[in-house]
Design a protein around this motif. Structure first.
Motif, short mmCIF file in Angstrom:
data_model
loop_
_atom_site.label_atom_id
_atom_site.label_comp_id
_atom_site.label_asym_id
_atom_site.label_seq_id
_atom_site.Cartn_x
_atom_site.Cartn_y
_atom_site.Cartn_z
N GLU A 76 30.19 49.09 41.05
CA GLU A 76 29.57 48.29 42.11
C GLU A 76 28.66 47.20 41.53
O GLU A 76 28.52 46.14 42.11
CB GLU A 76 28.79 49.18 43.08
N LYS A 126 31.32 44.43 39.80
CA LYS A 126 32.20 43.64 40.68
C LYS A 126 31.67 42.25 40.98
O LYS A 126 32.37 41.26 40.82
CB LYS A 126 32.48 44.40 41.98
N VAL A 176 35.77 38.32 33.98
CA VAL A 176 37.05 38.81 33.48
C VAL A 176 36.97 38.60 31.97
O VAL A 176 37.03 37.47 31.48
CB VAL A 176 38.26 38.07 34.10
N ASP A 183 38.93 43.32 33.85
CA ASP A 183 38.77 42.58 35.09
C ASP A 183 37.70 43.30 35.90
O ASP A 183 37.99 44.26 36.62
CB ASP A 183 40.12 42.54 35.82
N PRO A 243 35.72 42.31 38.50
CA PRO A 243 35.77 42.25 39.97
C PRO A 243 36.80 43.20 40.59
O PRO A 243 36.58 43.71 41.69
CB PRO A 243 36.13 40.79 40.26
N ASN A 244 37.90 43.45 39.90
CA ASN A 244 38.95 44.31 40.44
C ASN A 244 39.01 45.68 39.78
O ASN A 244 39.91 46.47 40.05
CB ASN A 244 40.31 43.61 40.31
N SER A 245 38.05 45.96 38.90
CA SER A 245 37.96 47.26 38.22
C SER A 245 39.27 47.65 37.54
O SER A 245 39.74 48.77 37.67
CB SER A 245 37.54 48.36 39.21
N GLU A 246 39.83 46.71 36.79
CA GLU A 246 41.09 46.96 36.10
C GLU A 246 40.95 46.69 34.60
O GLU A 246 40.20 45.80 34.20
CB GLU A 246 42.20 46.07 36.66
N HIS A 257 43.45 45.99 31.23
CA HIS A 257 44.82 45.66 30.82
C HIS A 257 44.88 45.67 29.30
O HIS A 257 44.02 45.10 28.63
CB HIS A 257 45.22 44.28 31.35
N PRO A 278 44.80 39.29 34.17
CA PRO A 278 44.46 37.95 34.65
C PRO A 278 43.87 37.10 33.52
O PRO A 278 43.48 37.62 32.48
CB PRO A 278 43.41 38.23 35.73
#
Length: 136
Positions: A29, A32, A37, A52, A54-57, A59, A66
């Motif tokens: 929280e 985000k 990124v 990432d 903002p999207n909690s990802e 890669h 992204p």
């Protein structure tokens, strides 16, 4: 000699600390709204992580995820030492141990949140019997 044997170990441990962070709802929280990124390009061995926020990802691998708005470049050993609390990022940037691209000031705003993952990172290394990484 590099502490990590191969790219897979970089993803397991350095990627793992980001995965631990993404499991912490309170931390997610806070991250985000940062809009960060972050792409980290490691050397020795070569590996690329894109976080990432903002999207909690997370890669793994070059060209995945992204487009970053902040990039860091460092050895995997430096990344390990950072998560052990032994590397102060602004100092490492000034000394050239870490190179950056993009609005580093944005990243430095969320940097204090990383300190909460130092303990879990050490615990993960202890649990997996990686005293070699702990001693870095």
């Amino acid at each position: 000699m590099a502490a990590f044997q191969n790219e897979a170990e970089v993803y397991e441990y350095l990627g793992g600390v980001f995965r631990l962070g993404m499991e912490d709802a309170a931390l997610v929280e806070k991250l985000k709204p940062s809009g960060v990124v972050l792409r980290i390009t490691y050397t020795d061995p070569d590996a690329v992580l894109t976080v990432d926020m903002p999207n909690s990802e997370i890669h793994e691998g070059a060209g995945n995820g992204p487009e970053p708005n902040v990039e860091l470049f460092m050895s995997a050993d430096t990344g390990n030492r950072f998560w052990l609390g032994k590397v102060v990022l602004p100092v490492a940037l000034a000394k050239g141990q870490v190179r950056a691209k993009g609005p580093v000031a944005t990243l430095l705003k969320v940097l204090p949140l990383a300190k909460g993952l130092f303990g879990p990172y050490k615990a993960m290394l202890e649990e997996k019997g990686r005293s070699d990484l702990l001693a870095a």
